[in-house]
Design an enzyme around this catalytic site. Structure first.
Site, mmCIF file in Angstrom:
data_model
loop_
_atom_site.group_PDB
_atom_site.id
_atom_site.type_symbol
_atom_site.label_atom_id
_atom_site.label_comp_id
_atom_site.label_asym_id
_atom_site.label_seq_id
_atom_site.Cartn_x
_atom_site.Cartn_y
_atom_site.Cartn_z
ATOM 1 N N GLY A 23 0.838 -1.190 0.000
ATOM 2 C CA GLY A 23 0.000 0.000 0.000
ATOM 3 C C GLY A 23 0.872 1.238 0.000
ATOM 4 O O GLY A 23 2.103 1.157 -0.097
ATOM 5 N N SER A 24 0.242 2.392 0.115
ATOM 6 C CA SER A 24 0.950 3.671 0.096
ATOM 7 C C SER A 24 1.521 3.982 1.476
ATOM 8 O O SER A 24 1.352 3.215 2.423
ATOM 9 C CB SER A 24 -0.023 4.784 -0.316
ATOM 10 N N GLU A 96 9.562 -2.921 4.887
ATOM 11 C CA GLU A 96 10.159 -1.977 3.913
ATOM 12 C C GLU A 96 10.828 -2.735 2.764
ATOM 13 O O GLU A 96 11.930 -2.396 2.310
ATOM 14 C CB GLU A 96 11.173 -1.045 4.616
ATOM 15 N N ALA A 97 10.140 -3.754 2.274
ATOM 16 C CA ALA A 97 10.713 -4.650 1.261
ATOM 17 C C ALA A 97 11.050 -3.936 -0.038
ATOM 18 O O ALA A 97 11.914 -4.392 -0.797
ATOM 19 C CB ALA A 97 9.745 -5.802 0.982
ATOM 20 N N CYS A 152 -7.033 9.683 1.459
ATOM 21 C CA CYS A 152 -6.561 10.835 0.680
ATOM 22 C C CYS A 152 -6.764 12.114 1.494
ATOM 23 O O CYS A 152 -7.892 12.419 1.903
ATOM 24 C CB CYS A 152 -7.312 10.912 -0.646
HETATM 25 ZN ZN ZN Z 1 -8.379 12.380 -3.399
#
Ligand code: ZN
Length: 193
Positions: A23-24, A96-97, A152
């Site tokens: 993921g982010s 942290e791959a 977001c």
């Molecule tokens: Zn957005």
């Protein structure tokens, strides 16, 4: 049911496998990795945790998530060092791959072949939205891939991108709140600054 919960209910004896959590930034990847590793520890399994030496944001020997939940780990230079682990290891966690070398998928395959459960966490995309390091190959060979989402900060939708808020062309810019923000696809593609 999550694959990780199904894992120990089927068959007999140790079965190697590869799980990926991606993921982010700020999506809770490390929290999910720690959750799975703690469950393995509660089940009295021998757990070893590795991370690339480059990631020394918080502590040299702990996998530390942004909410300060931590678990002791070994910082290593190359993915091949993971193969030097103890023979009684049953579960391997890798954090942290995305910062590891391209040899990491093959290392994970070798571990799984030995009956080890391998759980890998990492950024699936860099700040340009490109697949990051060995992550795409890891996602392809894994039995199970979990993509976790941040929120977001521009619009509140689920975020899958890490938007860099400072000017730098370097791929490796270690993440702090002031350097990145999670964004959805629409907001990632619009420069609000
Ligand atoms: Zn957005």
């Amino acid at each position: 049911m999550l694959f990780s919960e199904l894992h120990f209910r089927t068959g007999s004896g140790p079965k190697g496998s590869i799980e990926v959590i991606c993921g982010s930034m700020f999506s809770g990847k490390t929290e999910e990795l720690i959750r799975r590793l703690r469950r393995a520890q509660i089940a009295k399994l021998n757990v070893e945790i590795f991370k690339p030496r480059i990631d020394t944001r918080y502590n040299d020997s702990d996998v530390v998530s942004h909410n300060a939940n931590s678990i002791p780990s070994t910082p290593i230079e190359n993915s091949s060092s993971i193969l030097l682990l103890g023979t009684d290891t049953q579960v391997v966690g890798i954090d942290e791959a995305q910062f590891f070398d391209e040899g990491l998928p093959d290392v994970c395959i070798q571990l799984a072949a030995k009956g080890i459960r391998v759980i890998v966490a990492g950024l699936d995309m860099d700040f340009q939205g490109k697949p990051f390091g060995p992550m795409p190959a890891l996602m392809a060979i894994a039995e199970d891939v979990t993509k976790v989402h941040a929120v977001c900060v521009q619009c509140g939708a689920p975020a899958t991108f890490s938007y860099r808020t400072v000017a730098s062309g370097s791929k490796i810019l270690l993440g702090e709140m002031e350097s990145y923000e999670p964004r959805c696809r629409v907001c990632f593609n619009t420069t609000a600054y």
